[in-house]
Write an enzyme that holds these catalytic residues in place. Sequence first.
Site, PDB file in Angstrom:
ATOM      1  N   ARG A 155      -8.789  -0.059  -1.596  1.00 23.31           N
ATOM      2  CA  ARG A 155      -7.757  -0.605  -0.998  1.00 23.31           C
ATOM      3  C   ARG A 155      -7.506  -0.352   0.360  1.00 23.31           C
ATOM      4  NH1 ARG A 155      -3.614   0.589  -6.149  1.00 23.31           N
ATOM      5  NH2 ARG A 155      -2.296  -0.748  -4.885  1.00 23.31           N
ATOM      6  N   ASP A 162       4.454  -6.381  -9.829  1.00 21.24           N
ATOM      7  CA  ASP A 162       3.766  -5.976 -10.637  1.00 21.24           C
ATOM      8  C   ASP A 162       3.806  -6.633 -12.070  1.00 21.24           C
ATOM      9  OD1 ASP A 162       2.918  -4.087  -9.020  1.00 21.24           O
ATOM     10  OD2 ASP A 162       4.262  -2.427  -9.766  1.00 21.24           O
ATOM     11  N   ARG A 208      -5.482  -9.254  -8.026  1.00 17.97           N
ATOM     12  CA  ARG A 208      -5.100  -9.740  -9.226  1.00 17.97           C
ATOM     13  C   ARG A 208      -4.773 -11.082  -9.219  1.00 17.97           C
ATOM     14  NH1 ARG A 208      -0.337  -5.121 -10.349  1.00 17.97           N
ATOM     15  NH2 ARG A 208      -2.006  -3.497 -11.298  1.00 17.97           N
TER      16      ARG A 208
HETATM   17  C1  S3P Z   1       5.049   0.747  -5.877  1.00 11.79           C
HETATM   18  C2  S3P Z   1       4.986  -0.207  -5.047  1.00 11.79           C
HETATM   19  C3  S3P Z   1       4.659  -1.470  -5.443  1.00 11.79           C
HETATM   20  C4  S3P Z   1       3.893  -1.794  -6.631  1.00 11.79           C
HETATM   21  C5  S3P Z   1       3.232  -0.384  -7.192  1.00 11.79           C
HETATM   22  C6  S3P Z   1       4.192   0.762  -7.330  1.00 11.79           C
HETATM   23  C7  S3P Z   1       5.726   2.110  -5.898  1.00 11.79           C
HETATM   24  O1  S3P Z   1       3.322  -1.504  -4.413  1.00 11.79           O
HETATM   25  O2  S3P Z   1       2.988  -2.719  -6.788  1.00 11.79           O
HETATM   26  O3  S3P Z   1       2.692  -0.616  -8.451  1.00 11.79           O
HETATM   27  O4  S3P Z   1       5.870   3.022  -6.490  1.00 11.79           O
HETATM   28  O5  S3P Z   1       6.218   2.202  -4.409  1.00 11.79           O
HETATM   29  P1  S3P Z   1       3.568  -2.060  -2.919  1.00 11.79           P
HETATM   30  O6  S3P Z   1       4.499  -1.054  -2.219  1.00 11.79           O
HETATM   31  O7  S3P Z   1       2.303  -2.055  -2.281  1.00 11.79           O
HETATM   32  O8  S3P Z   1       4.091  -3.494  -2.864  1.00 11.79           O
END
Ligand code: S3P
Length: 427
Positions: free
Chosen positions: A121, A313, A344
Amino acid sequence: MQKIVSKALKGLTGEITIPSDKSISHRGIILSSLARGKSVIKNFSNGQDPHSTMKIFKQLGVDIELINESEVIINSNGKLSVPSCNLDCGNSGTTMRLLSGILAGQGFNSTLTGDTSLSKRPMKRVIEPLELMGARIESKDFKAPLKIFGTELNAINYTSKITSAQVKSCILLAGGVNVKSGVTTFTEPSLSRNHTELMLKAMGANITTNGTTVSIEKSELAPLEIEICGDISSAAFFIVAGLIIPNSKILLKNVGLNPTRAGIIEVVKQMGGNLTILDERNIGGEPVGDVLVEYSQLNGCKIGGEIIPRLIDEIPVIAVLATQAKGETLISDAQDLRNKESDRITAVVTELKKLGADIDETPDGMLIRGCKLSGGAKVETYHDHRLAMSLYVAGLVCQKEILINGFEWVDISFPTFEKLFTDLGHK
Ligand code: S3P
């Protein structure tokens, strides 16, 4: 682990309590560890990801005790100590990205590692702004492992090209605990989840929000006392199952309804879903309610723009919902879905196609046309908990049973997922 899922022959009925929010659980451990004094977190998540965060802070010398599986007591002097090993973030992007902001400003070096999925990632999104603050981070092509050489950081004024709570939180933590002095300002294209800001404020940080801009000054944090609400991202699987399985009527108790997370509620209403919010209240500084959902005739809709970060999500399970709606559903502006635990967009489209869905990939989302799902196929989860759970929900409306390969990934966020389906009468 392989899981066979058969069609739900009768509606899901009854009530369940939605387990603890993963995002807020991470932040509870992180911010309590940075505060001086004794913090108490009630209803802490039993998912593997928040436990990765907890283990790392123990390795950084913080006294953390887990009582009765869900209460965490943290005694900290507000300081971290040199870890004696690499810090393993497992599958958790939140752990790696938030920790980067903290470790970059410590007086010691450290290395963050992750599993196969996390090691693919992108970390440039946090490395770049941290380097502007003066951080030194070594990586291979901006991917984990991240070798972090602790140093003093400077405040910055940063405008992010992507909407990401993980990036925002990383920079706010760096600006709030690590800089010598000055105000760190972070602006994002649209509003991402704001749990970090809410918790920092509750702990006494000098933090202000103005639209999509947040500013923070170096702050002393007071200890935290919190009860964590249920996770709307976990509730989403039951919301969708209740809407698409005939004769269902279920009450989901204790669902976090923070507006920066609750985009799925708006989408369900737009599609004509029968969903009611009851007993709205406030738990741990977050809006919470009970969600009553019933089987509904649904229509397709367009989902794009500023709502995307508020349901990011939930998109895999919203895709399942759309397969059962009349007409077309177009999901756009969701290109960052390609950077999650799996790509995804490709993964959802590929696997739902195997089940007979009429679905096509687009560069920034997907186009879904409602139809019956045939099932009778083996599907893959790509090391991705949300894919595993979305495919399970799809399996409940397939004509023939399906086989999910890699179902164990569910434990990343929701170990009691299947049990709660049983509690609602699914055999
Ligand atoms: C999260 C932020 C989101 C989300 C992840 C949890 C967090 O990601 O998709 O499952 O806890 O801050 P991104 O900040 O990359 O959008």
